[in-house]
Design a protein around this motif. Structure first.
Motif, PDB file in Angstrom:
ATOM      1  N   ALA A  30       4.402  -3.469   3.192  1.00  0.00           N
ATOM      2  CA  ALA A  30       3.171  -2.783   3.605  1.00  0.00           C
ATOM      3  C   ALA A  30       2.969  -1.463   2.857  1.00  0.00           C
ATOM      4  O   ALA A  30       1.878  -1.202   2.333  1.00  0.00           O
ATOM      5  CB  ALA A  30       3.163  -2.565   5.120  1.00  0.00           C
ATOM      6  N   PRO A  31       3.994  -0.599   2.756  1.00  0.00           N
ATOM      7  CA  PRO A  31       3.808   0.641   1.985  1.00  0.00           C
ATOM      8  C   PRO A  31       3.471   0.406   0.514  1.00  0.00           C
ATOM      9  O   PRO A  31       2.668   1.145  -0.062  1.00  0.00           O
ATOM     10  CB  PRO A  31       5.162   1.347   2.126  1.00  0.00           C
ATOM     11  CG  PRO A  31       5.760   0.805   3.373  1.00  0.00           C
ATOM     12  CD  PRO A  31       5.302  -0.607   3.447  1.00  0.00           C
ATOM     13  N   VAL A  32       4.064  -0.606  -0.097  1.00  0.00           N
ATOM     14  CA  VAL A  32       3.785  -0.884  -1.512  1.00  0.00           C
ATOM     15  C   VAL A  32       2.341  -1.348  -1.702  1.00  0.00           C
ATOM     16  O   VAL A  32       1.660  -0.935  -2.647  1.00  0.00           O
ATOM     17  CB  VAL A  32       4.786  -1.931  -2.059  1.00  0.00           C
ATOM     18  CG1 VAL A  32       4.313  -2.508  -3.385  1.00  0.00           C
ATOM     19  CG2 VAL A  32       6.165  -1.299  -2.235  1.00  0.00           C
ATOM     20  N   VAL A  33       1.860  -2.210  -0.824  1.00  0.00           N
ATOM     21  CA  VAL A  33       0.465  -2.657  -0.907  1.00  0.00           C
ATOM     22  C   VAL A  33      -0.484  -1.477  -0.703  1.00  0.00           C
ATOM     23  O   VAL A  33      -1.462  -1.310  -1.436  1.00  0.00           O
ATOM     24  CB  VAL A  33       0.187  -3.773   0.118  1.00  0.00           C
ATOM     25  CG1 VAL A  33      -1.314  -4.025   0.251  1.00  0.00           C
ATOM     26  CG2 VAL A  33       0.903  -5.056  -0.290  1.00  0.00           C
ATOM     27  N   ASP A  34      -0.198  -0.635   0.289  1.00  0.00           N
ATOM     28  CA  ASP A  34      -1.043   0.547   0.521  1.00  0.00           C
ATOM     29  C   ASP A  34      -1.067   1.462  -0.700  1.00  0.00           C
ATOM     30  O   ASP A  34      -2.115   1.995  -1.077  1.00  0.00           O
ATOM     31  CB  ASP A  34      -0.532   1.336   1.737  1.00  0.00           C
ATOM     32  CG  ASP A  34      -0.805   0.620   3.053  1.00  0.00           C
ATOM     33  OD1 ASP A  34      -1.626  -0.313   3.058  1.00  0.00           O
ATOM     34  OD2 ASP A  34      -0.185   0.997   4.066  1.00  0.00           O
ATOM     35  N   GLN A  35       0.101   1.632  -1.345  1.00  0.00           N
ATOM     36  CA  GLN A  35       0.178   2.484  -2.535  1.00  0.00           C
ATOM     37  C   GLN A  35      -0.635   1.896  -3.684  1.00  0.00           C
ATOM     38  O   GLN A  35      -1.318   2.623  -4.411  1.00  0.00           O
ATOM     39  CB  GLN A  35       1.631   2.676  -2.961  1.00  0.00           C
ATOM     40  CG  GLN A  35       1.797   3.647  -4.129  1.00  0.00           C
ATOM     41  CD  GLN A  35       3.251   3.830  -4.540  1.00  0.00           C
ATOM     42  OE1 GLN A  35       4.170   3.487  -3.789  1.00  0.00           O
ATOM     43  NE2 GLN A  35       3.458   4.376  -5.714  1.00  0.00           N
ATOM     44  N   ALA A  36      -0.570   0.576  -3.842  1.00  0.00           N
ATOM     45  CA  ALA A  36      -1.329  -0.077  -4.920  1.00  0.00           C
ATOM     46  C   ALA A  36      -2.824   0.101  -4.708  1.00  0.00           C
ATOM     47  O   ALA A  36      -3.575   0.362  -5.664  1.00  0.00           O
ATOM     48  CB  ALA A  36      -0.972  -1.557  -4.984  1.00  0.00           C
ATOM     49  N   LEU A  37      -3.275  -0.018  -3.472  1.00  0.00           N
ATOM     50  CA  LEU A  37      -4.697   0.188  -3.177  1.00  0.00           C
ATOM     51  C   LEU A  37      -5.088   1.636  -3.439  1.00  0.00           C
ATOM     52  O   LEU A  37      -6.137   1.920  -4.052  1.00  0.00           O
ATOM     53  CB  LEU A  37      -4.996  -0.192  -1.727  1.00  0.00           C
ATOM     54  CG  LEU A  37      -4.915  -1.682  -1.382  1.00  0.00           C
ATOM     55  CD1 LEU A  37      -5.007  -1.873   0.123  1.00  0.00           C
ATOM     56  CD2 LEU A  37      -6.012  -2.462  -2.089  1.00  0.00           C
ATOM     57  N   ASP A  38      -4.256   2.583  -3.003  1.00  0.00           N
ATOM     58  CA  ASP A  38      -4.548   4.009  -3.201  1.00  0.00           C
ATOM     59  C   ASP A  38      -4.640   4.345  -4.685  1.00  0.00           C
ATOM     60  O   ASP A  38      -5.570   5.033  -5.120  1.00  0.00           O
ATOM     61  CB  ASP A  38      -3.465   4.870  -2.547  1.00  0.00           C
ATOM     62  CG  ASP A  38      -3.544   4.871  -1.029  1.00  0.00           C
ATOM     63  OD1 ASP A  38      -4.598   4.460  -0.499  1.00  0.00           O
ATOM     64  OD2 ASP A  38      -2.547   5.266  -0.381  1.00  0.00           O
ATOM     65  N   ALA A  83      -5.354   2.454  -7.099  1.00  0.00           N
ATOM     66  CA  ALA A  83      -6.516   1.808  -7.707  1.00  0.00           C
ATOM     67  C   ALA A  83      -7.820   2.421  -7.227  1.00  0.00           C
ATOM     68  O   ALA A  83      -8.893   2.066  -7.722  1.00  0.00           O
ATOM     69  CB  ALA A  83      -6.503   0.316  -7.393  1.00  0.00           C
ATOM     70  N   GLY A  84      -7.733   3.339  -6.271  1.00  0.00           N
ATOM     71  CA  GLY A  84      -8.942   3.921  -5.697  1.00  0.00           C
ATOM     72  C   GLY A  84      -9.763   2.881  -4.953  1.00  0.00           C
ATOM     73  O   GLY A  84     -10.997   2.931  -4.937  1.00  0.00           O
ATOM     74  N   ALA A  85      -9.060   1.912  -4.323  1.00  0.00           N
ATOM     75  CA  ALA A  85      -9.743   0.803  -3.660  1.00  0.00           C
ATOM     76  C   ALA A  85      -9.450   0.789  -2.169  1.00  0.00           C
ATOM     77  O   ALA A  85      -8.361   1.168  -1.733  1.00  0.00           O
ATOM     78  CB  ALA A  85      -9.299  -0.526  -4.278  1.00  0.00           C
ATOM     79  N   ARG A  86     -10.434   0.372  -1.415  1.00  0.00           N
ATOM     80  CA  ARG A  86     -10.251   0.118   0.014  1.00  0.00           C
ATOM     81  C   ARG A  86     -10.005  -1.371   0.202  1.00  0.00           C
ATOM     82  O   ARG A  86     -10.338  -2.166  -0.682  1.00  0.00           O
ATOM     83  CB  ARG A  86     -11.507   0.521   0.790  1.00  0.00           C
ATOM     84  CG  ARG A  86     -11.921   1.979   0.665  1.00  0.00           C
ATOM     85  CD  ARG A  86     -13.343   2.148   1.182  1.00  0.00           C
ATOM     86  NE  ARG A  86     -14.271   1.290   0.436  1.00  0.00           N
ATOM     87  CZ  ARG A  86     -15.502   0.979   0.850  1.00  0.00           C
ATOM     88  NH1 ARG A  86     -15.942   1.425   2.006  1.00  0.00           N
ATOM     89  NH2 ARG A  86     -16.287   0.211   0.109  1.00  0.00           N
ATOM     90  N   PRO A  87      -9.440  -1.780   1.324  1.00  0.00           N
ATOM     91  CA  PRO A  87      -9.267  -3.219   1.558  1.00  0.00           C
ATOM     92  C   PRO A  87     -10.572  -4.001   1.403  1.00  0.00           C
ATOM     93  O   PRO A  87     -10.563  -5.128   0.902  1.00  0.00           O
ATOM     94  CB  PRO A  87      -8.752  -3.268   3.007  1.00  0.00           C
ATOM     95  CG  PRO A  87      -7.992  -1.991   3.161  1.00  0.00           C
ATOM     96  CD  PRO A  87      -8.792  -0.969   2.388  1.00  0.00           C
ATOM     97  N   ALA A  88     -11.691  -3.387   1.789  1.00  0.00           N
ATOM     98  CA  ALA A  88     -12.983  -4.075   1.687  1.00  0.00           C
ATOM     99  C   ALA A  88     -13.408  -4.312   0.237  1.00  0.00           C
ATOM    100  O   ALA A  88     -14.292  -5.134  -0.031  1.00  0.00           O
ATOM    101  CB  ALA A  88     -14.053  -3.259   2.413  1.00  0.00           C
ATOM    102  N   ASP A  89     -12.791  -3.597  -0.708  1.00  0.00           N
ATOM    103  CA  ASP A  89     -13.140  -3.768  -2.124  1.00  0.00           C
ATOM    104  C   ASP A  89     -12.441  -4.963  -2.765  1.00  0.00           C
ATOM    105  O   ASP A  89     -12.782  -5.357  -3.883  1.00  0.00           O
ATOM    106  CB  ASP A  89     -12.760  -2.512  -2.919  1.00  0.00           C
ATOM    107  CG  ASP A  89     -13.525  -1.283  -2.460  1.00  0.00           C
ATOM    108  OD1 ASP A  89     -14.702  -1.429  -2.072  1.00  0.00           O
ATOM    109  OD2 ASP A  89     -12.935  -0.176  -2.488  1.00  0.00           O
TER     110      ASP A  89
END
Length: 334
Positions: free
Chosen positions: A56-64, A66-72
């Motif tokens: 979970a932390p790694v996925v959150d870091q990858a999104l952050d 990338a400047g992306a939200r889950p909805a993106d």
């Protein structure tokens, strides 16, 4: 299309966001090397537990990053196999649930197909068809790559993988785990001609490999030379040269046999400087262009999984189902 890639086939927990299969927006890898170092290899149960902690932390870091939200995110791609079943299940179940909760498509990716697709982050990228050597800790094979989603296995190792042989020889030499980088560094200081270990070509016209004999030859050398610790660099250089010569020769032979103007090396062993050098020289001598991913993309990563997933989803017939499962052994691409 933005795809979230997830990779947990062995001991790296990785996530990445990739756009249209060719642009890396982020790539995060959490390594477990320090954890497994004391055991001399990957302990599957420990690897699975660490993936659960890190996913979970790694996925959150990858999104952050990338400047992306889950909805993106438009879709999710995740390694389905081959690999350690417990480790694979952590990433696979997480990805499936993450996509299902957001009502977006997801797809399971063959880890080896991911490595082949890592080449398309290169600029320029190889043109189809091309011959590719995939060499890692668990696999050593040569493929004729016809498209992003279709490849033909021309040959594979009959015993140890190249990376596995490096790790086992490093253990014999008391160099620790993992062995690839330490042997490569040591070999750079040695003379590869001082101890010439056998080249296991098997059938010179075919593309299978065998590395157990080279490993055994090193073991016999250590047993019969009491002063071997004084010649570590030369032994490492001789061993590395024996492995590299066979892989480079067979890759270029495969390209010539199938009329390919392009050849490639992928997988963790593609980071080996001697292999890159030897193969580049041999390719140039034969009028073949060689492609190798950036060092960060040679080892296990999620960007390559996202890239492969993009092309699988683009084929439309590929989409994950809730009753899909992981697999531990190779499913040949094609």
């Amino acid at each position: 299309m933005k795809i979230l890639g997830i990779e947990t086939s062995c001991d790296e927990t990785a996530a990445a966001v990739v756009k249209d299969g060719i642009e890396i927006c982020s790539s995060v890898v959490a390594s477990q090397v320090k954890l497994h170092h004391r055991f001399g290899g990957v302990v599957p149960e420990l690897a699975s537990r660490k993936h659960i902690e890190a996913i979970a932390p790694v996925v959150d870091q990858a999104l952050d990053e990338a400047g992306a939200r889950p909805a993106d995110i438009d879709a999710v791609a995740v390694t389905q196999g081959p690999g350690l079943v417990g480790a694979l299940l952590v990433g696979f179940c997480f990805a499936r649930a993450w996509a299902y909760a957001r009502n977006i498509p997801w797809v399971g990716v063959n880890h080896l197909e991911g490595h082949l697709n890592s080449l398309f982050f290169c600029r320029p990228a190889p043109k189809f068809p091309f011959a590719a050597l995939l060499a890692s800790g668990g696999h050593t094979s040569i493929y004729l790559v016809h498209s992003h989603t279709r490849s033909e296995c021309l040959g594979q190792t009959r015993d140890d993988a190249a990376g596995e042989a490096f790790d086992k020889v490093a253990k014999m030499l008391d160099l620790g785990y993992p062995g690839g980088a330490v042997i490569s560094d040591l070999a750079g200081k040695g003379n590869p001609e001082k101890y010439r270990f056998p080249r296991a070509y098997l059938d010179r016209e075919a593309f299978d490999f065998s590395f157990s004999g080279i490993k055994s030859a090193v073991k016999r050398h250590l047993e019969t030379h009491g002063d071997w610790r004084e010649h570590l660099a030369d032994i490492a250089a001789g061993f590395e040269a024996a492995v590299v010569d066979v892989m480079a020769d067979k890759l270029i032979l495969a390209a010539k046999t199938h009329g390919c103007g392009h050849a490639a090396i992928v997988g963790g062993v593609a980071a080996n400087a001697c292999l890159r050098r030897k193969t580049a020289d041999l390719a140039a001598d034969n009028g073949i262009k060689l492609f190798v991913p950036d060092l960060a993309l040679c080892g296990d990563n999620a960007a390559m999984i996202a890239a492969a997933g993009c092309h699988l989803l683009g084929a439309q017939s590929f989409c994950g189902r809730l009753d899909d499962d992981v697999y531990s052994r190779v499913r040949f691409i094609g």
